[in-house]
Design a protein around this motif. Structure first.
Motif, PDB file in Angstrom:
ATOM      1  N   ASP A 467      40.267  43.769  30.630  1.00 14.41           N
ATOM      2  CA  ASP A 467      39.549  43.107  29.546  1.00 14.41           C
ATOM      3  C   ASP A 467      40.176  43.617  28.242  1.00 14.41           C
ATOM      4  O   ASP A 467      39.781  44.655  27.704  1.00 14.41           O
ATOM      5  CB  ASP A 467      38.063  43.455  29.608  1.00 14.41           C
ATOM      6  CG  ASP A 467      37.247  42.721  28.549  1.00 14.41           C
ATOM      7  OD1 ASP A 467      37.835  42.253  27.559  1.00 14.41           O
ATOM      8  OD2 ASP A 467      36.006  42.647  28.698  1.00 14.41           O
ATOM      9  N   ASP A 469      40.126  42.444  25.170  1.00 17.26           N
ATOM     10  CA  ASP A 469      39.251  42.460  24.005  1.00 17.26           C
ATOM     11  C   ASP A 469      38.449  43.756  23.958  1.00 17.26           C
ATOM     12  O   ASP A 469      38.280  44.375  22.893  1.00 17.26           O
ATOM     13  CB  ASP A 469      38.295  41.265  24.032  1.00 17.26           C
ATOM     14  CG  ASP A 469      38.977  39.972  23.592  1.00 17.26           C
ATOM     15  OD1 ASP A 469      40.194  40.014  23.295  1.00 17.26           O
ATOM     16  OD2 ASP A 469      38.297  38.933  23.552  1.00 17.26           O
ATOM     17  N   ALA A 470      37.939  44.163  25.118  1.00 14.24           N
ATOM     18  CA  ALA A 470      37.161  45.398  25.187  1.00 14.24           C
ATOM     19  C   ALA A 470      38.041  46.601  24.862  1.00 14.24           C
ATOM     20  O   ALA A 470      37.596  47.556  24.197  1.00 14.24           O
ATOM     21  CB  ALA A 470      36.534  45.546  26.574  1.00 14.24           C
TER      22      ALA A 470
END
Length: 532
Positions: A467, A469-470
Motif C-alpha cells: 500500500d 499511499d500508506a
C-alpha cells in the motif's frame, strides 16, 4: 534578405557543434583560425581580436555566465547586466514574499540602495581558454589536470580553473574564469509580461514576451570578487556592450555569443534514439507531477509563489523534449543520421589506412550504447519519480552537505547541525500536503513503469503489492526531513540518529539501485570513449 546567425560558444560544459554552412557554434580561441574570414564575408566588421583576446579587453569580457547556466551581458561600466527573465526567475522568486511579490508584480530599484542582494547568485567572467590537449592526452588525467589548474589559479589571483573536454574528449581546454558573488536584483517586468504565453509559447518562435531581467554586479574596493557587503562598489567591467536604438535591417550580419548547454550534433543514430527514449520517460513522469503541482498552485496564491520556480524549471525541459520529438519526426533526423553513418562507412572503407583506424568505430559505439540503453532509461525514470519525493530529496541534500562540512573540518555534531539548518531554509518554498500528493503519484508511477529488479525492496519489502499511499503517509509522519517541525526537533539535539531516518534509508536504497545501473555504464565507458 536572410539574416545570418552565427553562434559562438564561449564556454560549453559539453561539446561544441556545427550547424549549416552559414551557421555554427564555435570555440572562441578558434575564431581567428577557422571562422573570421567567413564571418567578414557575411558582413562582420569586427576582428577576431575584437571578439576574443585573452590579453586585452574584448567582447568576451562583456558576456557572462549568469548563475549556473544562463548567459548575461554587461551593458554599463557600473556593473549593470541584462539576462533573460526566465534566467532571473528563480532568484526573483526567492526574493519574493506574499507581501512583496516581485515575480507577480515586477520590480524596479530607482536608487542603488533599493537594489536587492540575491543570495547564492553568481556572475562568472571568462578570463581565457587554452588548448592543453598535448599536456593531458594519454596521461593520468586527474593528476595532470590538477597540476595545470593549480598553476593557472596561482598565476591568476581570484580565479578558478578547470579542464574541459570537447569534441567527444578528443580536445581539452584549460578554462580560467573569475566569479563575482555579490549580485543584486535591479528590475524585471511582472511575470504576466516576462513569461507571457507560459509553456504554450516556450521554445516557440516568434515569442511575444518581455523576456528580460536586470541585475548589477558588485565588487570589493579593488574591483575584485568579494562577499556581499553594503560598502562594495558596482563592478567596472573590462568591456560592456553599447545598446543601439537604431534597430536592424533585413540582411544585417548577426552573431550570438554566450554559454550554451549541450549538443547532440555528434551523436550517432543509436545514441539519439536512446536520448529520445529517455526524454519520453521524463516527459511522462513530469506530466503527472506537474499536473498535481499546477492544481496546488491554482488553488492558493501562496503555493503559486512557492512553486513558481520549481514548476518553471520542470516544465522547461518537459516542453523542450516534446518539441525535440516532434522535430525529429518531422525532419527525419534519425534517418538522416543513418545516412551520414553510411556515407562515413563508405569513406572509411575506401582507404585501407582509414579502414584500419576507423573501421570498427560505429559498430563499437552501437554495442556500447545498446549495452547501456536499459540502464540509461531506468536512471531517467528514477531521477524523475522516486528521487523527487520531498523527504528523500532533503535526505539526499543532507548527505551531500554533510560530506562538504566534514571536509571543511566541522566535527560530526556541527556538520549535522549545519546541514539541518541549510535544509530548513528550503521549507520556505515547500507545502507538505502538496509534496505528499506528488510523492504518492511518483512512487506509483515508478512501480508501474520500472523493472521489478529495480524496486526499492530494502525499504518496502513487498513493493509490488504494498500500500504505497500508506507508506508515503507514514514517511511524512515519521521522517525529520518531511516537515519544518521535524527539522526543528532534530536541531534541538543534532545526532547520528538522523542517518537512521526512514527518508535517508530510502535515499540509500536509491543509491544502491543507481550503483547497480552504473555497472554497465562504467564497463562500457572506455569502449565508447575509444570509439568516439
Amino acid at each position: 534578405m536572410k539574416k545570418i546567425f552565427i553562434l559562438i560558444a564561449a564556454i560549453s560544459t559539453f561539446t561544441s557543434l556545427a550547424l549549416r554552412a552559414d551557421e555554427g557554434m564555435w570555440l572562441l580561441p578558434l575564431i581567428e583560425k577557422y571562422n573570421i574570414e567567413a564571418m567578414k564575408q557575411k558582413g562582420c566588421k569586427l576582428s577576431a581580436d575584437d571578439i576574443y583576446n585573452p590579453d586585452k579587453a574584448s567582447i568576451k569580457d562583456a558576456i557572462v555566465l549568469f548563475g549556473g547556466g544562463c548567459t548575461g551581458e554587461m551593458i554599463s561600466n557600473e556593473g549593470l547586466l541584462i539576462t533573460n527573465h526566465h534566467c532571473g526567475y528563480s532568484y526573483i522568486q526567492k526574493l519574493s514574499t506574499p507581501e512583496n511579490n516581485y515575480l507577480e508584480n515586477g520590480f524596479w530599484a530607482l536608487y542603488r540602495d533599493q537594489e536587492l542582494p540575491a543570495p547564492g547568485l553568481t556572475v562568472t567572467f571568462l578570463e581565457y581558454m587554452k588548448d592543453v590537449t598535448d599536456q593531458v592526452a594519454g596521461k593520468n588525467f586527474e593528476k595532470v589536470s590538477k597540476q595545470i589548474c593549480e598553476q593557472a589559479e596561482k598565476a591568476n589571483p581570484h580565479c578558478s580553473a578547470r579542464i574541459q573536454p570537447y569534441y567527444n574528449e578528443n580536445v581539452y581546454y584549460l578554462i580560467v574564469y573569475k566569479t563575482y558573488r555579490d549580485v543584486r536584483f535591479v528590475g524585471a517586468p511582472p511575470v504576466s509580461l516576462g513569461k507571457f504565453g507560459g509553456e504554450t509559447d516556450n521554445w516557440m518562435w516568434p515569442r511575444h514576451t518581455c523576456d528580460f531581467s536586470m541585475f548589477r554586479v558588485y565588487a570589493g574596493q579593488d574591483n575584485e570578487p568579494a562577499a556581499y557587503n553594503p560598502s562594495n562598489k558596482p563592478y567596472t567591467p573590462k568591456r560592456h556592450l553599447d545598446i543601439s536604438i537604431k534597430g536592424v535591417n533585413e540582411g544585417d550580419f548577426t552573431f550570438i555569443m554566450g554559454y550554451p548547454g549541450r549538443t547532440q550534433r555528434y551523436q550517432t543514430a543509436d545514441q539519439l534514439q536512446v536520448m529520445l527514449e529517455r526524454n519520453a520517460t521524463a516527459v511522462r513522469a513530469r506530466t503527472v507531477r506537474q499536473k498535481i503541482m499546477m492544481k496546488g498552485m491554482e488553488a492558493s496564491a501562496a503555493t503559486r509563489l512557492k512553486y513558481a520556480s520549481k514548476y518553471a524549471s520542470s516544465s522547461n525541459g518537459w516542453k523542450k523534449w516534446q518539441g525535440m520529438e516532434l522535430a525529429f519526426d518531422k525532419l527525419n533526423i534519425i534517418d538522416k543520421e543513418i545516412l551520414k553513418e553510411e556515407q562515413f562507412a563508405e569513406w572509411v572503407n575506401s582507404d585501407p589506412q582509414r579502414q584500419k583506424k576507423y573501421g570498427k568505430a560505429l559498430e563499437a559505439i552501437s554495442k556500447a550504447v545498446e549495452a547501456t540503453r536499459e540502464s540509461s532509461v531506468a536512471s531517467t525514470l528514477i531521477g524523475n519519480t522516486i528521487s523527487t519525493i520531498g523527504p528523500v530529496q532533503n535526505a539526499s541534500y543532507f548527505s551531500r552537505y554533510y560530506a562538504v562540512y566534514r571536509s571543511r573540518g566541522y566535527n560530526e555534531v556541527q556538520a549535522i547541525g549545519e546541514c539541518l539548518s541549510t535544509i530548513k531554509k528550503g521549507f520556505k518554498d515547500y507545502d507538505v500536503e502538496l509534496e505528499k500528493e506528488m510523492a504518492k503519484a511518483m512512487i506509483a508511477f515508478f512501480r508501474d513503469n520500472a523493472d521489478k529488479s529495480l524496486y526499492p525492496t530494502s525499504v518496502i519489502k513487498d513493493f509490488a503489492e504494498a500500500d504505497l499511499d500508506a507508506y508515503i503517509d507514514n514517511l511524512f509522519a515519521t521522517s525529520v526531513f518531511a516537515t519544518p517541525e521535524g527539522i526543528d526537533k532534530a536541531l534541538q539535539n543534532p545526532s547520528k540518529e538522523v542517518f537512521q531516518d526512514p527518508a535517508m534509508a530510502f535515499y540509500n536504497n536509491i543509491l544502491a539501485i543507481h550503483n547497480k545501473l552504473e555497472k554497465p555504464v562504467k564497463a562500457n565507458e572506455g569502449k565508447l570513449a575509444e570509439a568516439s
